[in-house]
Design a protein around this motif. Structure first.
Motif, short mmCIF file in Angstrom:
data_model
loop_
_atom_site.label_atom_id
_atom_site.label_comp_id
_atom_site.label_asym_id
_atom_site.label_seq_id
_atom_site.Cartn_x
_atom_site.Cartn_y
_atom_site.Cartn_z
N LEU A 41 0.86 -1.18 0.00
CA LEU A 41 0.00 0.00 0.00
C LEU A 41 0.90 1.23 0.00
N THR A 42 0.98 1.88 -1.15
CA THR A 42 1.88 3.03 -1.28
C THR A 42 1.17 4.32 -0.89
N ASN A 43 1.99 5.37 -0.69
CA ASN A 43 1.48 6.68 -0.23
C ASN A 43 0.71 6.55 1.10
N THR A 44 1.09 5.56 1.89
CA THR A 44 0.48 5.41 3.21
C THR A 44 1.06 6.47 4.14
N PRO A 45 0.23 7.24 4.82
CA PRO A 45 0.80 8.25 5.72
C PRO A 45 1.44 7.58 6.93
N ASN A 46 2.64 8.03 7.26
CA ASN A 46 3.37 7.44 8.37
C ASN A 46 2.98 8.19 9.64
N LEU A 47 1.88 7.77 10.24
CA LEU A 47 1.36 8.48 11.42
C LEU A 47 0.72 7.49 12.39
N ARG A 48 0.42 8.03 13.56
CA ARG A 48 0.08 7.17 14.70
C ARG A 48 -1.13 6.26 14.44
N ASP A 49 -2.18 6.76 13.80
CA ASP A 49 -3.36 5.92 13.58
C ASP A 49 -3.05 4.73 12.66
N VAL A 50 -2.14 4.96 11.72
CA VAL A 50 -1.74 3.86 10.83
C VAL A 50 -0.93 2.84 11.62
N TRP A 51 -0.09 3.34 12.53
CA TRP A 51 0.66 2.40 13.38
C TRP A 51 -0.31 1.58 14.23
N THR A 52 -1.34 2.26 14.76
CA THR A 52 -2.32 1.53 15.60
C THR A 52 -3.04 0.47 14.77
N ASN A 69 6.71 5.49 3.32
CA ASN A 69 5.28 5.58 3.05
C ASN A 69 4.75 4.35 2.33
N GLU A 70 5.52 3.26 2.39
CA GLU A 70 5.03 2.04 1.77
C GLU A 70 4.72 1.01 2.85
N LEU A 71 3.47 0.61 2.89
CA LEU A 71 3.07 -0.37 3.90
C LEU A 71 2.96 -1.74 3.23
N PHE A 72 3.76 -2.67 3.76
CA PHE A 72 3.67 -4.05 3.29
C PHE A 72 2.76 -4.80 4.26
N VAL A 73 1.78 -5.49 3.72
CA VAL A 73 0.85 -6.25 4.58
C VAL A 73 0.80 -7.69 4.09
N ASP A 74 0.92 -8.62 5.02
CA ASP A 74 0.81 -10.05 4.68
C ASP A 74 -0.32 -10.63 5.53
N THR A 75 -1.40 -11.04 4.87
CA THR A 75 -2.56 -11.56 5.62
C THR A 75 -2.73 -13.07 5.40
N ARG A 76 -1.60 -13.76 5.12
CA ARG A 76 -1.73 -15.20 4.83
C ARG A 76 -1.91 -16.04 6.08
N ASN A 77 -1.70 -15.42 7.25
CA ASN A 77 -1.70 -16.24 8.45
C ASN A 77 -2.58 -15.63 9.56
N ILE A 78 -3.84 -15.36 9.22
CA ILE A 78 -4.74 -14.78 10.22
C ILE A 78 -5.12 -15.88 11.22
N THR A 79 -4.85 -15.61 12.51
CA THR A 79 -5.06 -16.64 13.52
C THR A 79 -6.03 -16.19 14.61
N SER A 80 -6.35 -14.88 14.61
CA SER A 80 -7.27 -14.38 15.64
C SER A 80 -8.30 -13.50 14.96
N PHE A 81 -9.48 -13.44 15.56
CA PHE A 81 -10.57 -12.68 14.95
C PHE A 81 -11.06 -11.62 15.93
N GLU A 82 -10.18 -11.28 16.85
CA GLU A 82 -10.58 -10.39 17.93
C GLU A 82 -9.80 -9.06 17.90
N ALA A 83 -10.55 -7.95 17.85
CA ALA A 83 -9.92 -6.62 17.96
C ALA A 83 -10.08 -6.17 19.40
N PRO A 84 -9.00 -6.24 20.18
CA PRO A 84 -9.11 -5.98 21.61
C PRO A 84 -9.32 -4.49 21.94
N TYR A 85 -9.85 -4.27 23.12
CA TYR A 85 -10.17 -2.93 23.62
C TYR A 85 -8.96 -2.01 23.55
#
Ligand code: UD1
Length: 420
Positions: A41-52, A69-85
């Motif tokens: 994902l190019t032109n990704t802003p390098n800021l706190r919400d993106v880090w979160t 500003n390039e975010l590499f994401v690998d979603t081949r190994n999703i093991t949890s379905f929970e977005a914690p508080y």
């Protein structure tokens, strides 16, 4: 914790490159959950919400790495379905994982976001939309739990045009069985950009850019590379900063089309604006003309520039009115602006601003992202020194705002402080 120490009085001059849209990026990243694989994902802003968001994705089993500003994401190994508080409380956009996880994995457990600094922020439309697609939704110990063996296409009308709910339900509908028709969908550029990425991934969506989205569900999607659209709110913030300081700046790498309503209002306020491809030049001489705004859904004036516009109007000749129809209580910046000498009355969802009063430096406190931007803008024109505390709010959504303003001639120092 950082604070900004700002000496007012400098005219902003020069060029500034606008970053990728925070709200655009926060929608694209969870979309990668829909198809296991690798993404750039190019032109990704390098800021706190993106880090979160990246950390949240990490807690689900994804690998995220931001290089510049390039975010590499690998979603081949999703093991949890929970977005914690711990993630959701920091950033409501974490709720975006609900739709994709339900659609792709049949299960999502996402902490219910509470209110925010300027009042309640419901998620009822996200939930109703997913229920309409066949998800079973329950509330368990502060978590929304969404289950579905296979989502089914459906018609859903958003009672209120909601950016987040449209994004969430759209991401779910692309993998549902059959046709979905989403009416009164949000048409904000960040949602249109999300829909375009989904189409690139193989989704079938008609009506992109309109409020009626017709989606033909598909069985599978494929990973893609995508560029984040420019941040129209950051762009507007710089244009306003130049207008307030009687400066002349050129902002680069923007989509002027996304800023049509803002440009029209700045012109009404007396700014001289020139649009050339992906660049906008703004020049301002003298005081702005008092100019009212009413925030509206896109393509109206965004609520996310309401606080900055209020700061601009402090420098205007005469009184003006800022009405927020999206968030009726988004005025946390007003008492802090008053500490700098501003005279603003809040009546229901409106701020009535007395222009032309002298502002003088003081210590002020940021309460949220755009409120902090408005305080910084006011500090740029206040006499003497202003200290803006709790800059972490600003860092959530602006990429190096201080450095960019300094390059334009502003006198700003970022200082570590124990004061919280
Ligand atoms: C997004 C933006 C935020 C911007 C807002 C409005 C992101 C990450 N954030 O927030 O910067 O200020 O759009 O442009 O993109 N509502 C409901 N029920 C719901 C959802 C929303 O009643 O389930 C209401 C809200 O209270 C608000 C209105 O709908 O009055 C619009 O909110 P929404 O567009 O959903 O904002 P967000 O997506 O949270």
């Amino acid at each position: 914790m950082d604070k900004f120490v700002i000496q007012g009085g400098a005219k902003l001059q020069g060029n500034v490159r606008i970053s990728g849209a925070k709200n655009g990026s926060l929608a694209l990243i969870p979309a990668t959950l829909l198809a296991p694989g690798t993404y750039r994902l190019t032109n990704t802003p390098n800021l706190r919400d993106v880090w979160t968001m990246s950390r949240l994705m990490g807690s689900l089993g994804a690998f995220c790495e931001l290089n510049g500003n390039e975010l590499f994401v690998d979603t081949r190994n999703i093991t949890s379905f929970e977005a914690p508080y711990e993630h959701v409380k920091k950033m409501r956009a974490s709720f975006y994982v609900l739709g994709p996880l339900t659609a792709r994995y049949g299960l999502a457990k996402v902490s219910l976001p509470g209110g925010c600094a300027w009042g309640p922020r419901p998620v009822d439309l996200h939930l109703k939309g997913l229920e309409k697609l066949g998800a079973e939704i329950s509330l368990e110990q502060g978590y929304v739990v969404s289950r579905a063996e296979k989502l089914k296409g459906a018609k859903f009308h958003f009672d209120i045009s909601s950016v987040g709910a449209t994004g969430n339900v759209l991401m779910a509908a692309v993998l549902a069985k059959g046709t979905s028709i989403l009416t009164n969908s949000a048409i904000e550029p960040e949602i249109t950009a999300l829909a375009r990425m989904l189409v690139k991934m193989g989704a079938k969506i008609d009506g992109i850019g309109t409020s009626i989205l017709e989606i033909e569900g598909v069985d599978d999607l494929k990973p893609v590379d995508e560029e984040t659209i420019p941040d129209r709110i950051e762009a507007a913030t710089f244009l306003i900063a130049a207008a307030m300081t009687n400066g002349k700046i050129e902002i680069e790498k923007v989509n002027p089309y996304h800023l049509t309503s803002v440009i029209a209002k700045l012109e009404e306020a007396g700014c001289i604006i020139d649009v050339n491809g992906d660049k906008i030049t703004l020049e301002m001489e003298g005081k702005p003309i008092a100019t009212d705004i009413i925030t509206q859904i896109y393509p109206g004036i965004p609520t996310d520039i309401q606080a900055q516009w209020t700061a601009l109007m402090l420098t205007a000749e005469g009184n003006s009115k800022v009405v927020d129809t999206i968030y009726s209580d988004r005025f946390k910046h007003v008492p802090e602006l008053a500490r700098l000498g501003a005279d603003i009355d809040i009546v229901d969802n409106s701020a009535i601003i007395q222009g032309g009063r002298k502002l003088s430096g003081a210590t002020v406190m940021s309460s949220d992202l755009r409120a902090s931007a408005s305080l910084i803008l006011a500090a740029l024109v206040a006499e003497g020194t202003t200290e803006v505390l709790r800059i972490y709010h600003l860092d959530r959504g602006y990429e190096e705002l201080d450095k960019k303003l300094i390059a334009l001639g502003a006198n700003i120092k970022r200082v570590k402080t124990d004061i919280i």
